[in-house]
Design a protein around this motif. Structure first.
Motif, short mmCIF file in Angstrom:
data_model
loop_
_atom_site.label_atom_id
_atom_site.label_comp_id
_atom_site.label_asym_id
_atom_site.label_seq_id
_atom_site.Cartn_x
_atom_site.Cartn_y
_atom_site.Cartn_z
N VAL A 151 0.91 -1.10 0.01
CA VAL A 151 0.13 0.04 -0.12
C VAL A 151 0.94 1.15 -0.01
O VAL A 151 0.66 2.25 -0.62
CB VAL A 151 -1.14 -0.05 1.33
N LEU A 152 1.87 1.48 0.86
CA LEU A 152 2.73 2.55 1.05
C LEU A 152 3.64 2.62 -0.41
O LEU A 152 3.72 3.74 -0.73
CB LEU A 152 3.78 2.33 2.01
N ASP A 153 4.14 1.59 -0.92
CA ASP A 153 4.76 1.63 -2.29
C ASP A 153 3.80 2.41 -3.26
O ASP A 153 4.24 3.44 -4.05
CB ASP A 153 5.14 0.58 -2.69
N ASP A 154 2.58 1.82 -3.39
CA ASP A 154 1.47 2.51 -4.14
C ASP A 154 1.34 3.99 -3.96
O ASP A 154 1.12 4.83 -4.90
CB ASP A 154 0.40 1.64 -3.95
N LEU A 155 1.22 4.29 -2.82
CA LEU A 155 0.81 5.66 -2.37
C LEU A 155 1.87 6.68 -2.47
O LEU A 155 1.46 7.99 -2.65
CB LEU A 155 0.07 5.71 -0.86
N THR A 156 3.11 6.45 -2.25
CA THR A 156 4.08 7.12 -2.17
C THR A 156 5.14 7.36 -3.47
O THR A 156 5.87 8.03 -3.62
CB THR A 156 5.13 6.86 -1.09
N ARG A 157 4.25 6.86 -4.62
CA ARG A 157 4.83 6.98 -5.91
C ARG A 157 4.69 8.67 -6.26
O ARG A 157 3.75 9.15 -5.71
CB ARG A 157 4.31 6.09 -7.11
N SER A 158 5.35 9.03 -7.26
CA SER A 158 5.27 10.49 -7.62
C SER A 158 3.77 10.91 -8.39
O SER A 158 3.18 11.79 -8.30
CB SER A 158 6.24 10.75 -8.88
N GLU A 159 3.22 9.90 -9.07
CA GLU A 159 1.97 10.13 -9.42
C GLU A 159 0.79 9.60 -8.44
O GLU A 159 0.73 8.42 -8.04
CB GLU A 159 1.73 9.27 -10.83
N ARG A 160 -0.07 10.35 -8.17
CA ARG A 160 -1.00 10.14 -7.28
C ARG A 160 -2.48 10.18 -7.88
O ARG A 160 -2.74 11.10 -8.71
CB ARG A 160 -1.16 11.14 -6.14
N ARG A 161 -3.42 9.27 -7.16
CA ARG A 161 -4.81 9.46 -7.88
C ARG A 161 -5.72 9.25 -6.77
O ARG A 161 -5.45 9.17 -5.53
CB ARG A 161 -5.09 8.00 -8.51
N SER A 162 -7.08 9.98 -7.20
CA SER A 162 -7.98 10.41 -5.86
C SER A 162 -8.68 9.16 -5.73
O SER A 162 -9.15 8.57 -6.91
CB SER A 162 -8.83 11.49 -6.41
N GLN A 163 -8.76 8.68 -4.72
CA GLN A 163 -9.53 7.36 -4.46
C GLN A 163 -9.91 7.13 -3.03
O GLN A 163 -9.43 8.02 -2.17
CB GLN A 163 -8.46 6.18 -4.82
N SER A 164 -10.73 6.29 -2.79
CA SER A 164 -11.06 5.86 -1.42
C SER A 164 -10.35 4.87 -0.87
O SER A 164 -9.73 4.00 -1.60
CB SER A 164 -12.76 5.74 -1.38
#
Length: 406
Positions: A151-164
């Motif tokens: 989860v953290l690897d996904d969230l801390t990448r440079s590209e972010r997406r709005s999601q719940s």
């Protein structure tokens, strides 16, 4: 046990064998070192003398484990010290090995977490997990560490997406509820997000949600709401039309994160005056009495992120924001933060308002004193009276005061 000779199996040797077994466990089941044994009776001295092959006259004796092991191997007929203890019914544990295994078990989930992400903040995250002991002695600790890293690897990448969080959990972990607030994984991930953001680990619900939002994650777009009454917006959006219809009917209405995203600029109609209250009953009272010329926003206690966004945009629009809340320490703390964040003006919250409303039989304020930044005399009066005044108890006075203003 029946095949052991009397000089080994004598009942008087029981305390000695227990002390020897403890020392052997401490030494990792290696017969080395010595243990001092106290001998409480003549019978024990005789029995221990027979065991060691020498006469003992003192009340204590030092037993050399290596020497005893050699003697037993030569004469017991069953083997050395460990074999004899086993035949005596005394089970042994390699304590250093058990400690090492326990330490390795505690460290393994942290090692998994540390190796899964290559970022400068990871050591701080792992160190925090070690201090907190969140993954200690848990059967699923390794799985949690892997999932948290994913989860953290996904969230801390440079590209972010709005999601719940629901979407995030379902997409990455196949479980829409994996990141619910009552799950351990939620706590582990929150610590990682705090480390990645370089901020302290949040302790309150609002600060946790703000940290999630910093990485583009909301609980969902509908569960958090802000309760409004009489508010009209200066736009022709669908949300503005719904608020206008509710205001026309005099009905309270909830707005959600979904609504705010469909209305990027939450700007009120001209000449709007807004009462910010803490309790939904105040909104209900305003609606019941049809107070004209006012709108109201309810924080419902500590403002959630939707309430925060509504009040922030209202404050940026330079509307008049009056504030009323509970006269208790949490209420004072909420008011202090509302003054600081949104520039609200406390209304009917002076020392005189408190002393008029306070009752001798009211609830006690208790500990956790918070000084009101807008009125030092109010704080002194609250400490002196030590009684709560809830906002609902002065509702009729609030309604009358708003209704009487031009």
């Amino acid at each position: 046990m029946s095949t052991l000779p009397e000089w080994i199996a004598h009942p008087a040797l029981k305390p000695t064998w227990e002390r020897v077994a403890t020392r052997l466990e401490q030494a990792g089941l290696v017969p080395e070192g010595s243990v001092r044994v106290r001998l409480a009776s003549r019978e024990e001295r005789q029995a221990v003398g027979d065991l060691l092959g020498r006469t003992i006259t003192r009340e204590a004796v030092s037993v050399d484990l290596a020497a005893l092991d050699r003697r037993l191997r030569e004469r017991s007929g069953v083997g050395g010290l460990d074999a004899v203890l086993l035949r005596l019914g005394i089970s042994l544990e390699d304590r250093p090995a058990a400690r090492a295994a326990k330490t390795e078990s505690r460290q393994r989930p942290l090692s998994i977490a540390a190796a899964a992400i290559h970022a400068s903040w990871v050591p701080d995250w792992v160190a925090g997990l070690r201090r907190a002991g969140l993954l200690t002695n848990r059967d699923n600790a390794e799985s949690i560490a892997r999932n948290a890293a994913l989860v953290l690897d996904d969230l801390t990448r440079s590209e972010r997406r709005s999601q719940s969080r629901v979407e995030l959990g379902a997409r990455l972990l196949g479980d829409a509820h994996a990141l619910d607030r009552d799950r351990l994984l939620h706590q582990v991930v929150i610590r990682g997000l705090a480390a990645a953001a370089g901020v302290p680990v949040p302790t309150g619900g609002r600060s946790r949600e703000a940290l999630w939002a910093r990485f583009g994650v909301d609980p969902d777009l509908l569960s958090r709401t802000c309760l409004l009454w009489g508010l009209r917006l200066a736009s022709d959006s669908p949300v503005a039309a719904r608020l206008a219809a509710a205001a026309e009917a005099g009905d309270p209405v909830h707005v959600t994160e979904w609504d705010l995203r469909r209305t990027p600029r939450f700007i009120p109609a001209p000449d709007t005056r807004v009462l910010v209250c803490e309790n939904p009953r105040v909104i209900e009272g305003l609606a019941e009495n049809g107070v004209a010329g006012w709108a109201a926003v309810c924080t419902s206690g500590e403002p959630n992120l939707v309430v925060d966004k509504v009040l922030d945009q209202l404050a940026r629009s330079d509307v008049e924001l009056r504030y009323h809340g509970d006269f208790d320490w949490p209420g004072v703390a909420i008011a202090n933060r509302a003054i600081d964040r949104y520039g609200v003006v406390p209304w009917r919250m002076t020392v005189d308002d408190y002393t008029r409303a306070v009752r001798a039989d009211g609830l006690r304020l208790g500990e956790g004193v918070v000084e009101p930044v807008w009125d030092s005399e109010l704080g002194a009066a609250m400490r002196s009276r030590d009684r709560v005044v809830h906002e609902e108890s002065v509702l009729s006075e609030l309604v009358d005061a708003l209704a009487s203003e031009p």
